[in-house]
Design a protein around this motif. Sequence first.
Motif, short mmCIF file in Angstrom:
data_model
loop_
_atom_site.label_atom_id
_atom_site.label_comp_id
_atom_site.label_asym_id
_atom_site.label_seq_id
_atom_site.Cartn_x
_atom_site.Cartn_y
_atom_site.Cartn_z
N SER A 1 0.61 -1.12 0.07
CA SER A 1 0.01 -0.05 -0.14
C SER A 1 0.78 1.20 -0.12
O SER A 1 1.65 1.32 0.57
CB SER A 1 -1.02 0.08 1.29
OG SER A 1 -1.82 -0.97 0.95
N GLY A 2 0.63 2.30 -0.76
CA GLY A 2 1.02 3.46 -0.83
C GLY A 2 0.17 4.42 -0.19
O GLY A 2 -0.44 4.16 0.35
N ARG A 3 0.73 5.63 -0.34
CA ARG A 3 -0.20 6.83 0.20
C ARG A 3 -1.53 6.98 -0.38
O ARG A 3 -2.56 7.27 0.33
CB ARG A 3 0.57 8.12 0.12
CG ARG A 3 1.64 8.61 1.00
CD ARG A 3 2.31 9.95 0.60
NE ARG A 3 3.37 10.13 1.40
CZ ARG A 3 4.14 10.96 1.26
NH1 ARG A 3 4.28 11.81 0.33
NH2 ARG A 3 5.16 11.00 2.21
N ASP A 4 -1.60 6.80 -1.76
CA ASP A 4 -2.73 6.90 -2.33
C ASP A 4 -3.55 5.70 -2.70
O ASP A 4 -4.44 5.77 -3.99
CB ASP A 4 -2.72 8.00 -3.58
CG ASP A 4 -2.08 9.14 -3.13
OD1 ASP A 4 -2.48 9.75 -2.11
OD2 ASP A 4 -1.31 9.61 -3.80
N GLY B 1 0.46 -0.23 -3.90
CA GLY B 1 1.85 -0.06 -4.53
C GLY B 1 2.44 -1.48 -4.99
O GLY B 1 1.87 -2.40 -4.72
N ASP C 1 11.01 9.93 -0.17
CA ASP C 1 10.18 10.03 -1.37
C ASP C 1 10.92 9.83 -2.72
O ASP C 1 12.15 10.38 -2.61
CB ASP C 1 9.36 11.34 -1.34
CG ASP C 1 8.24 11.29 -0.36
OD1 ASP C 1 7.75 10.24 0.00
OD2 ASP C 1 7.97 12.33 0.25
N GLY D 1 6.30 7.40 -5.13
CA GLY D 1 6.54 6.28 -4.15
C GLY D 1 7.62 6.91 -3.27
O GLY D 1 7.76 8.02 -2.97
N LEU E 1 9.05 1.37 -3.05
CA LEU E 1 7.47 1.23 -3.25
C LEU E 1 7.06 2.29 -4.23
O LEU E 1 7.13 3.48 -4.02
CB LEU E 1 6.91 1.69 -1.88
CG LEU E 1 5.48 1.42 -1.70
CD1 LEU E 1 4.78 2.61 -2.22
CD2 LEU E 1 5.09 0.17 -1.69
N GLU F 1 3.80 3.62 -6.37
CA GLU F 1 2.30 3.84 -6.29
C GLU F 1 1.92 3.23 -7.72
O GLU F 1 1.97 4.16 -8.71
CB GLU F 1 1.98 5.06 -5.88
CG GLU F 1 2.45 5.31 -4.33
CD GLU F 1 1.85 6.40 -3.67
OE1 GLU F 1 0.59 6.69 -4.05
OE2 GLU F 1 2.45 7.33 -3.06
N LYS F 2 0.76 2.38 -7.57
CA LYS F 2 0.04 1.97 -8.96
C LYS F 2 -0.52 3.06 -9.58
O LYS F 2 -0.19 3.17 -10.82
CB LYS F 2 -0.72 0.63 -8.60
CG LYS F 2 -1.48 0.25 -9.82
CD LYS F 2 -2.55 -0.89 -9.44
CE LYS F 2 -3.25 -1.37 -10.44
NZ LYS F 2 -4.07 -2.47 -10.31
N GLU F 3 -1.13 3.86 -8.92
CA GLU F 3 -1.65 4.99 -9.50
C GLU F 3 -1.16 6.10 -10.46
O GLU F 3 -1.49 6.72 -10.98
CB GLU F 3 -2.68 5.62 -8.57
CG GLU F 3 -3.75 4.80 -8.04
CD GLU F 3 -4.73 4.10 -8.99
OE1 GLU F 3 -5.19 4.81 -10.00
OE2 GLU F 3 -5.06 3.09 -8.93
N ARG F 4 0.35 6.06 -10.12
CA ARG F 4 1.20 6.86 -10.78
C ARG F 4 2.06 6.23 -11.72
O ARG F 4 2.87 7.05 -12.30
CB ARG F 4 2.28 7.59 -9.54
CG ARG F 4 1.20 8.24 -8.44
CD ARG F 4 2.21 9.01 -7.58
NE ARG F 4 1.49 9.49 -6.35
CZ ARG F 4 0.81 10.59 -6.53
NH1 ARG F 4 0.88 11.41 -7.52
NH2 ARG F 4 0.08 11.05 -5.49
#
Length: 135
Positions: free
Chosen positions: A51-54, A57, A85, A96, A115, A117-120
């Motif tokens: 899991s990432g911030r958003d 991940g 970061d 990430g 890590l 983030e998938k959404e990025r």
Amino acid sequence: MPSRSKADSSQSRSDAPPHVLESYPDQPIYSCLKCCATIALQDELISKAFSGRDGPGFLIHIATNVRLGKKEDRALMTGVHSVADVYCLGCNERIGWFYHKAADVSQKYKEGKYLLEKERLVKENMWTLDGDESW
């Protein structure tokens, strides 16, 4: 296997070496969603169960075309970690973080890994169907 070389160390503000991917012939890659810079080969993927911030991940061995921000201790779901970061070199988007150190011995396997983030990210398969070169 693609060849890798170290980028200019001035691109990073931490002790982790930045990586630059010199070539990636016909291999699936993860690219920055915003600017399409190559970030990682699919072969570098360790796990999608992070899991990432958003949101979801990916834990990755090596990322390329990235720079690291300032190292800091951060309380994450699995405990306190020393992280930085990770930013895309192409557009400076935060994508990430990099794990420097883990306080808990059970989390040490994350050290030196990314890590992302998938959404990025966007996954580019880089393949064509046999007999159909128009795609």
